[in-house]
Scaffold this motif. Structure first.
Motif, mmCIF file in Angstrom:
data_model
loop_
_atom_site.group_PDB
_atom_site.id
_atom_site.type_symbol
_atom_site.label_atom_id
_atom_site.label_comp_id
_atom_site.label_asym_id
_atom_site.label_seq_id
_atom_site.Cartn_x
_atom_site.Cartn_y
_atom_site.Cartn_z
ATOM 1 N N ALA A 1 49.707 63.605 7.175
ATOM 2 C CA ALA A 1 48.778 64.621 6.816
ATOM 3 C C ALA A 1 48.533 64.895 8.125
ATOM 4 C CB ALA A 1 47.388 63.594 6.446
ATOM 5 N N LEU A 2 48.612 64.443 9.423
ATOM 6 C CA LEU A 2 48.702 64.927 10.976
ATOM 7 C C LEU A 2 49.541 66.048 11.042
ATOM 8 C CD1 LEU A 2 47.561 61.895 13.402
ATOM 9 C CD2 LEU A 2 46.041 63.616 12.469
ATOM 10 N N LYS A 3 50.758 65.667 10.398
ATOM 11 C CA LYS A 3 51.829 66.671 10.963
ATOM 12 C C LYS A 3 51.509 68.043 10.322
ATOM 13 C CE LYS A 3 56.766 67.374 10.098
ATOM 14 N NZ LYS A 3 57.785 66.886 9.238
ATOM 15 N N ASN A 4 50.838 67.982 9.056
ATOM 16 C CA ASN A 4 50.638 69.152 8.159
ATOM 17 C C ASN A 4 49.458 69.775 8.746
ATOM 18 O OD1 ASN A 4 52.578 68.535 6.291
ATOM 19 N ND2 ASN A 4 51.185 67.313 5.003
ATOM 20 N N GLN A 5 48.451 69.168 9.198
ATOM 21 C CA GLN A 5 47.276 69.711 9.898
ATOM 22 C C GLN A 5 47.843 70.373 11.208
ATOM 23 O OE1 GLN A 5 44.132 67.052 10.473
ATOM 24 N NE2 GLN A 5 43.727 66.638 8.354
ATOM 25 N N ARG A 6 48.625 70.010 11.933
ATOM 26 C CA ARG A 6 49.160 70.276 12.980
ATOM 27 C C ARG A 6 49.905 71.724 12.827
ATOM 28 N NH1 ARG A 6 51.252 66.109 14.778
ATOM 29 N NH2 ARG A 6 49.543 65.086 15.841
#
Length: 362
Positions: free
Chosen positions: A313-318
């Protein structure tokens, strides 16, 4: 407590709330970071307290330094754990955490030393007791040798007088024996064999008295020479050097500095006969390794944890935020291009108005 440990681990709370299965994992990571910082604060505070022990502000300095040291380590661990990108390959993650691991090794070695000194305090005191006695004996021997070399002539004269006195004592003993043989009529090559206190006996007695008088003079000279050397020793302070008593040794050990205690800890595994006590050597090494591992623990925990839903999720948000940032630049560029003609017309009009005003003034 859950939210506090989440904050310690540096997670994005709104994102993590969507993945309940990952909550416990990041509580554990946050707790590891927190307790590592707390332990660093305690160890750093004790290290400074050890340095300033004996002063009135030792506790104050220890508290201030311990708090600053603990917060610094806590912040560093939190940043490193937060910055490790789990989307990268494992070896890239390790390279990213390598500076913190190297720093943790250095910090662990520095912090472990004062605590090791406290753990082996009794053994260090016994080692220092023996070492101080050896040093004091060596100091006394060195001073005596220096004094003997300085007054080499006087000591040579004293030795010569003592040799003469010993020779004279042996000679007197032989002469007294001959006189007794003469008086009691014992026949020898040097006696007459006639019993009684005759001329020969008187002659031998006179010789014996002369030898005894000379021996007394030698003894007087020896005593004067020894008294003179003793006075010189006293004047130069050699007589003040004594073997340290138990009370004096305890006082010296209690005020021993960090250098002496550190050297004692380094040599603690060496026995007087030159052999090595392996158990003591391994104990010191293992304690240092324990502190080093504890300092590296937050990074190891993060590296050992696998990539999870929260990381995805963090990777996608980034990626979304990066794309939004890039497209924002393009939008602004396009907007500037669209109003470029208007800006040109406005600039022409502003310059024309300025020229008309100048002509009107003329």
């Amino acid at each position: 407590m859950k939210e506090f440990f989440w904050w310690c681990s540096g997670v994005h709370r709104e994102t993590l709330d969507r993945y309940p299965e990952e909550h416990s994992k990041y509580i554990s990571i946050g707790a590891t970071i927190f307790f590592t910082g707390l332990f660093a604060a305690l160890a750093g505070g004790y290290a400074l307290y050890f340095v300033f022990s004996g002063t009135s502000f030792a506790i104050f300095y220890a508290l201030i330094f311990g708090a600053i040291w603990g917060l610094a380590i806590f912040n560093l661990d939190r940043y490193i754990v937060l910055s490790i990108d789990k989307s990268r390959k494992p070896w890239m993650q390790f390279l990213q955490a390598l500076p913190r691991i190297l720093l943790a090794i250095l910090i662990g070695m520095i912090i472990s030393r004062p605590l090791e000194l406290k753990i082996f305090d009794k053994e260090i005191k016994e080692y220092l007791r023996a070492e101080y006695l050896v040093q004091q004996n060596a100091k006394i021997d060195t001073l005596n040798k220096t004094f003997a070399n300085k007054y080499k002539v006087e000591y040579s004269q004293l030795a010569s007088l003592k040799v003469q006195a010993d020779t004279m004592e042996s000679s007197i003993k032989t002469a007294r024996q001959k006189m007794n043989h003469e008086i009691f009529g014992t026949k020898t090559e040097e006696t007459s064999g006639v019993m009684g206190y005759g001329p020969y006996a008187k002659m031998k007695e006179a010789e014996l008295i002369k030898q005894e008088v000379y021996l007394d003079s030698l003894r007087s000279r020896i005593q004067l020479k020894e008294t003179d050397l003793l006075q010189r020793k006293t004047a130069e302070g050699l007589m003040n050097q004594r073997i340290l008593s138990d009370k004096t040794l305890d006082s010296a050990i209690n005020v021993a500095g960090f250098a002496d205690r550190n050297a004692a800890l380094s040599n603690l595994h060496k026995k007087p006969d030159g052999t090595v006590n392996k158990s003591t050597e391994y104990a010191v090494i293992f304690i240092a390794l324990l502190f080093i591992f504890f300092e590296c623990l937050p990074v190891f925990v993060k590296l050992m944890s696998g990539k999870d839903s929260y990381d995805n999720a963090l990777k996608n948000q980034r990626e979304i935020h990066d794309y939004e940032s890039d497209t924002g630049v393009n939008v602004e560029k396009t907007a500037i291009d669209k109003i470029d003609d208007y800006r040109v017309e406005a600039s022409i009009k502003r310059r024309m108005d300025k020229l008309q005003q100048e002509f009107a003034e003329e």
